[in-house]
Design a protein around this motif. Structure first.
Motif, PDB file in Angstrom:
ATOM      1  N   PRO A  59       0.794  -1.208  -0.493  1.00 19.96           N
ATOM      2  CA  PRO A  59      -0.018   0.246  -0.198  1.00 19.96           C
ATOM      3  C   PRO A  59       1.017   1.384  -0.087  1.00 19.96           C
ATOM      4  O   PRO A  59       2.303   1.511   0.415  1.00 19.96           O
ATOM      5  CB  PRO A  59      -0.909   0.146   1.197  1.00 19.96           C
ATOM      6  N   ILE A  60       0.304   2.317  -0.314  1.00 24.85           N
ATOM      7  CA  ILE A  60       0.689   3.657  -0.839  1.00 24.85           C
ATOM      8  C   ILE A  60       1.543   4.683   0.768  1.00 24.85           C
ATOM      9  O   ILE A  60       2.367   4.644   0.549  1.00 24.85           O
ATOM     10  CB  ILE A  60       0.234   4.789  -1.206  1.00 24.85           C
ATOM     11  N   ASN A  61       1.525   3.476   1.596  1.00 24.36           N
ATOM     12  CA  ASN A  61       1.415   4.108   3.039  1.00 24.36           C
ATOM     13  C   ASN A  61       2.154   2.887   3.406  1.00 24.36           C
ATOM     14  O   ASN A  61       3.133   3.220   4.831  1.00 24.36           O
ATOM     15  CB  ASN A  61      -0.112   4.564   4.083  1.00 24.36           C
ATOM     16  N   ARG A  62       2.566   2.257   3.459  1.00 25.21           N
ATOM     17  CA  ARG A  62       4.076   1.388   3.431  1.00 25.21           C
ATOM     18  C   ARG A  62       5.514   1.895   2.396  1.00 25.21           C
ATOM     19  O   ARG A  62       5.612   0.435   2.009  1.00 25.21           O
ATOM     20  CB  ARG A  62       3.502   0.068   3.945  1.00 25.21           C
ATOM     21  N   ILE A  63       5.126   2.269   1.476  1.00 21.32           N
ATOM     22  CA  ILE A  63       6.136   2.209   0.682  1.00 21.32           C
ATOM     23  C   ILE A  63       6.442   4.112   0.687  1.00 21.32           C
ATOM     24  O   ILE A  63       5.998   5.248   1.407  1.00 21.32           O
ATOM     25  CB  ILE A  63       5.691   2.919  -0.948  1.00 21.32           C
ATOM     26  N   SER A  64       8.262   3.921   0.755  1.00 22.58           N
ATOM     27  CA  SER A  64       8.752   5.432   1.110  1.00 22.58           C
ATOM     28  C   SER A  64       8.122   6.688   0.896  1.00 22.58           C
ATOM     29  O   SER A  64       8.247   6.698  -0.235  1.00 22.58           O
ATOM     30  CB  SER A  64      10.598   5.301   1.226  1.00 22.58           C
ATOM     31  N   PRO A  65       7.716   8.070   1.316  1.00 21.93           N
ATOM     32  CA  PRO A  65       7.399   9.063   0.331  1.00 21.93           C
ATOM     33  C   PRO A  65       8.728   9.489  -0.177  1.00 21.93           C
ATOM     34  O   PRO A  65       8.275  10.410  -1.823  1.00 21.93           O
ATOM     35  CB  PRO A  65       7.323  10.133   1.594  1.00 21.93           C
ATOM     36  N   LEU A 142     -10.013   7.447 -10.342  1.00 28.03           N
ATOM     37  CA  LEU A 142      -9.445   7.260  -9.270  1.00 28.03           C
ATOM     38  C   LEU A 142      -8.931   8.475  -8.781  1.00 28.03           C
ATOM     39  O   LEU A 142      -8.262   9.566  -9.886  1.00 28.03           O
ATOM     40  CB  LEU A 142      -8.102   6.308  -9.970  1.00 28.03           C
ATOM     41  N   SER A 143      -8.027   8.646  -7.937  1.00 21.93           N
ATOM     42  CA  SER A 143      -7.179   9.881  -7.157  1.00 21.93           C
ATOM     43  C   SER A 143      -5.629   9.685  -7.422  1.00 21.93           C
ATOM     44  O   SER A 143      -5.135   8.826  -8.112  1.00 21.93           O
ATOM     45  CB  SER A 143      -7.181   9.838  -5.627  1.00 21.93           C
ATOM     46  N   LYS A 144      -5.243  10.922  -7.533  1.00 26.72           N
ATOM     47  CA  LYS A 144      -3.553  11.148  -7.959  1.00 26.72           C
ATOM     48  C   LYS A 144      -3.117   9.715  -7.126  1.00 26.72           C
ATOM     49  O   LYS A 144      -1.888   9.364  -7.747  1.00 26.72           O
ATOM     50  CB  LYS A 144      -3.159  12.135  -7.943  1.00 26.72           C
ATOM     51  N   THR A 145      -3.542   9.757  -5.825  1.00 26.36           N
ATOM     52  CA  THR A 145      -2.654   8.742  -5.137  1.00 26.36           C
ATOM     53  C   THR A 145      -3.111   8.019  -5.226  1.00 26.36           C
ATOM     54  O   THR A 145      -2.311   6.720  -5.371  1.00 26.36           O
ATOM     55  CB  THR A 145      -3.289   9.021  -3.925  1.00 26.36           C
ATOM     56  N   ARG A 146      -3.982   7.655  -5.630  1.00 31.11           N
ATOM     57  CA  ARG A 146      -5.039   6.045  -5.893  1.00 31.11           C
ATOM     58  C   ARG A 146      -3.857   5.621  -7.228  1.00 31.11           C
ATOM     59  O   ARG A 146      -3.068   4.384  -7.451  1.00 31.11           O
ATOM     60  CB  ARG A 146      -5.832   5.812  -5.682  1.00 31.11           C
ATOM     61  N   ILE A 147      -3.446   6.017  -8.512  1.00 28.88           N
ATOM     62  CA  ILE A 147      -2.680   6.385  -9.272  1.00 28.88           C
ATOM     63  C   ILE A 147      -1.297   5.274  -9.661  1.00 28.88           C
ATOM     64  O   ILE A 147      -0.882   5.087  -9.872  1.00 28.88           O
ATOM     65  CB  ILE A 147      -3.204   7.015 -10.700  1.00 28.88           C
ATOM     66  N   LEU A 148      -0.841   6.629  -8.448  1.00 26.36           N
ATOM     67  CA  LEU A 148       0.473   6.293  -8.230  1.00 26.36           C
ATOM     68  C   LEU A 148       1.310   4.658  -7.508  1.00 26.36           C
ATOM     69  O   LEU A 148       1.861   4.654  -7.359  1.00 26.36           O
ATOM     70  CB  LEU A 148       0.994   7.580  -7.295  1.00 26.36           C
ATOM     71  N   GLU A 149       0.191   4.630  -6.507  1.00 28.14           N
ATOM     72  CA  GLU A 149       0.073   3.586  -5.803  1.00 28.14           C
ATOM     73  C   GLU A 149       0.284   2.546  -6.837  1.00 28.14           C
ATOM     74  O   GLU A 149       0.967   1.440  -6.872  1.00 28.14           O
ATOM     75  CB  GLU A 149      -1.127   3.358  -4.592  1.00 28.14           C
ATOM     76  N   ILE A 150      -0.665   1.942  -7.933  1.00 28.20           N
ATOM     77  CA  ILE A 150      -0.795   1.633  -8.847  1.00 28.20           C
ATOM     78  C   ILE A 150       0.671   1.235  -9.586  1.00 28.20           C
ATOM     79  O   ILE A 150       0.533   0.073  -9.802  1.00 28.20           O
ATOM     80  CB  ILE A 150      -2.531   1.357  -9.616  1.00 28.20           C
ATOM     81  N   TYR A 151       0.390   2.311 -10.248  1.00 30.09           N
ATOM     82  CA  TYR A 151       2.185   2.804 -11.035  1.00 30.09           C
ATOM     83  C   TYR A 151       3.372   1.735  -9.860  1.00 30.09           C
ATOM     84  O   TYR A 151       4.336   0.873 -11.043  1.00 30.09           O
ATOM     85  CB  TYR A 151       1.786   3.857 -11.359  1.00 30.09           C
ATOM     86  N   PHE A 172      18.284  -3.943  -2.522  1.00 31.26           N
ATOM     87  CA  PHE A 172      18.628  -3.274  -0.985  1.00 31.26           C
ATOM     88  C   PHE A 172      18.233  -4.276   0.252  1.00 31.26           C
ATOM     89  O   PHE A 172      18.819  -3.418   1.421  1.00 31.26           O
ATOM     90  CB  PHE A 172      18.026  -1.807  -1.030  1.00 31.26           C
ATOM     91  N   LYS A 173      17.171  -4.907   0.517  1.00 28.29           N
ATOM     92  CA  LYS A 173      17.466  -6.467   0.707  1.00 28.29           C
ATOM     93  C   LYS A 173      16.572  -5.436   1.817  1.00 28.29           C
ATOM     94  O   LYS A 173      16.726  -5.403   2.829  1.00 28.29           O
ATOM     95  CB  LYS A 173      18.570  -6.674   2.036  1.00 28.29           C
ATOM     96  N   ARG A 174      15.696  -4.360   1.516  1.00 26.24           N
ATOM     97  CA  ARG A 174      14.929  -3.564   2.641  1.00 26.24           C
ATOM     98  C   ARG A 174      13.639  -3.906   1.572  1.00 26.24           C
ATOM     99  O   ARG A 174      13.246  -3.420   1.018  1.00 26.24           O
ATOM    100  CB  ARG A 174      15.825  -2.605   3.103  1.00 26.24           C
ATOM    101  N   SER A 175      12.671  -3.349   3.209  1.00 27.82           N
ATOM    102  CA  SER A 175      11.281  -3.243   2.606  1.00 27.82           C
ATOM    103  C   SER A 175      11.563  -1.707   2.120  1.00 27.82           C
ATOM    104  O   SER A 175      12.025  -0.621   2.075  1.00 27.82           O
ATOM    105  CB  SER A 175      10.594  -2.845   4.096  1.00 27.82           C
ATOM    106  N   ALA A 176      10.407  -1.399   1.297  1.00 33.41           N
ATOM    107  CA  ALA A 176       9.839  -0.210   0.085  1.00 33.41           C
ATOM    108  C   ALA A 176       9.508   0.825   1.474  1.00 33.41           C
ATOM    109  O   ALA A 176       9.947   2.437   0.870  1.00 33.41           O
ATOM    110  CB  ALA A 176       8.490  -0.454  -0.844  1.00 33.41           C
ATOM    111  N   ALA A 177       9.447   0.889   1.928  1.00 38.41           N
ATOM    112  CA  ALA A 177       8.231   1.967   3.800  1.00 38.41           C
ATOM    113  C   ALA A 177      10.238   2.383   4.211  1.00 38.41           C
ATOM    114  O   ALA A 177       9.897   3.965   4.375  1.00 38.41           O
ATOM    115  CB  ALA A 177       8.290   1.836   4.393  1.00 38.41           C
ATOM    116  N   ASP A 178      10.990   1.749   3.802  1.00 35.27           N
ATOM    117  CA  ASP A 178      12.407   2.475   4.422  1.00 35.27           C
ATOM    118  C   ASP A 178      13.381   2.712   3.428  1.00 35.27           C
ATOM    119  O   ASP A 178      14.906   3.158   4.009  1.00 35.27           O
ATOM    120  CB  ASP A 178      12.934   1.092   5.596  1.00 35.27           C
TER     121      ASP A 178
END
Length: 230
Positions: A59-65, A142-151, A172-178
């Motif tokens: 989910p977008i909230n688990r991807i580093s901004p 869709l919202s811009k946020t949702r489009i970016l999340e899917i992409y 990088f052997k790490r989560s996308a959140a980090d």
């Protein structure tokens, strides 16, 4: 006779349009489990395509901004501002192509999302026209946020590496959140040609591109993507 055929064709077109509208609208709530680009790759795999692909939805909230900002900085800096099509870039691409230069996409992130979801990997004006129509549908539903999340979750970062979570784990052997700024810029640097560019060993071109993307990220600022948080 011709009138009946025309009426049937029009009716069929309306039905197809409604079905497509519902399919796009469903993306508000449903994460696509499969998409056209991945299907095409599995049927017609490139030489370096692996037998087992890597993908994990995040989910977008688990991807580093930083990652969201990096792809906007690298691929489509007007993403929060346009309605799916960047007409200035399209016109420039048309002029370049008309002068005999290679056919280039001038694609927005929305267009790339539409291409990956529904279309095939060829370059033609017909495909670009279909891509443009699908992009407008995505923007309308869709919202811009949702489009970016899917992409970020379906784009290919390397042979058989789909989505930023799989790419982050692979490189990088790490989560996308980090992901850090530099790591996010590095992944974004692969996107124009994930089969041609590699993070290791680093070429001078990739180093230069990562540096440029990082600079663009600083200039845009993290607040920039708040314009698309509707």
């Amino acid at each position: 006779m011709l009138g009946r055929i025309g009426a049937k064709l029009l009716g069929l077109l309306l039905v197809l349009t409604m079905m497509l509208e519902l399919m796009v609208l469903g993306l508000r709530w449903i994460d696509p489990p499969i998409w056209a680009w991945r299907i095409h790759r599995s049927i017609y795999p490139p030489v370096s395509y692996p037998q087992k692909v890597a993908h994990q939805w995040s989910p977008i909230n688990r991807i580093s901004p930083y990652m969201s900002l990096a792809v906007v900085a690298a691929e489509d800096q007007r993403f929060p501002l346009h309605w799916g099509l960047d007409f200035a870039a399209i016109w420039q691409a048309y002029q370049d192509n008309h002068r005999g230069q290679s056919l280039r996409g001038a694609s927005t992130i929305t267009q790339q999302t539409a291409k990956n979801l529904y279309l095939w990997p060829t370059q033609s004006y017909w495909r670009k026209a279909i891509e443009a129509g699908l992009s407008l549908l995505l923007e309308a539903n869709l919202s811009k946020t949702r489009i970016l999340e899917i992409y970020l979750n379906i784009v290919e970062f390397g042979p058989g590496i789909y989505g930023v979570e799989a790419a982050s784990q692979q490189y990088f052997k790490r989560s996308a959140a980090d992901l850090t700024v530099e790591q996010s810029a590095s992944l974004a640097a692969l996107l124009p040609s994930p089969y041609r560019y590699h993070l290791w060993p680093r070429t001078a071109y990739i180093n230069q591109r990562v540096k440029w993307i990082s600079q663009q990220m600083r200039q845009l600022g993290s607040h920039y993507l708040q314009l698309s948080s509707n």
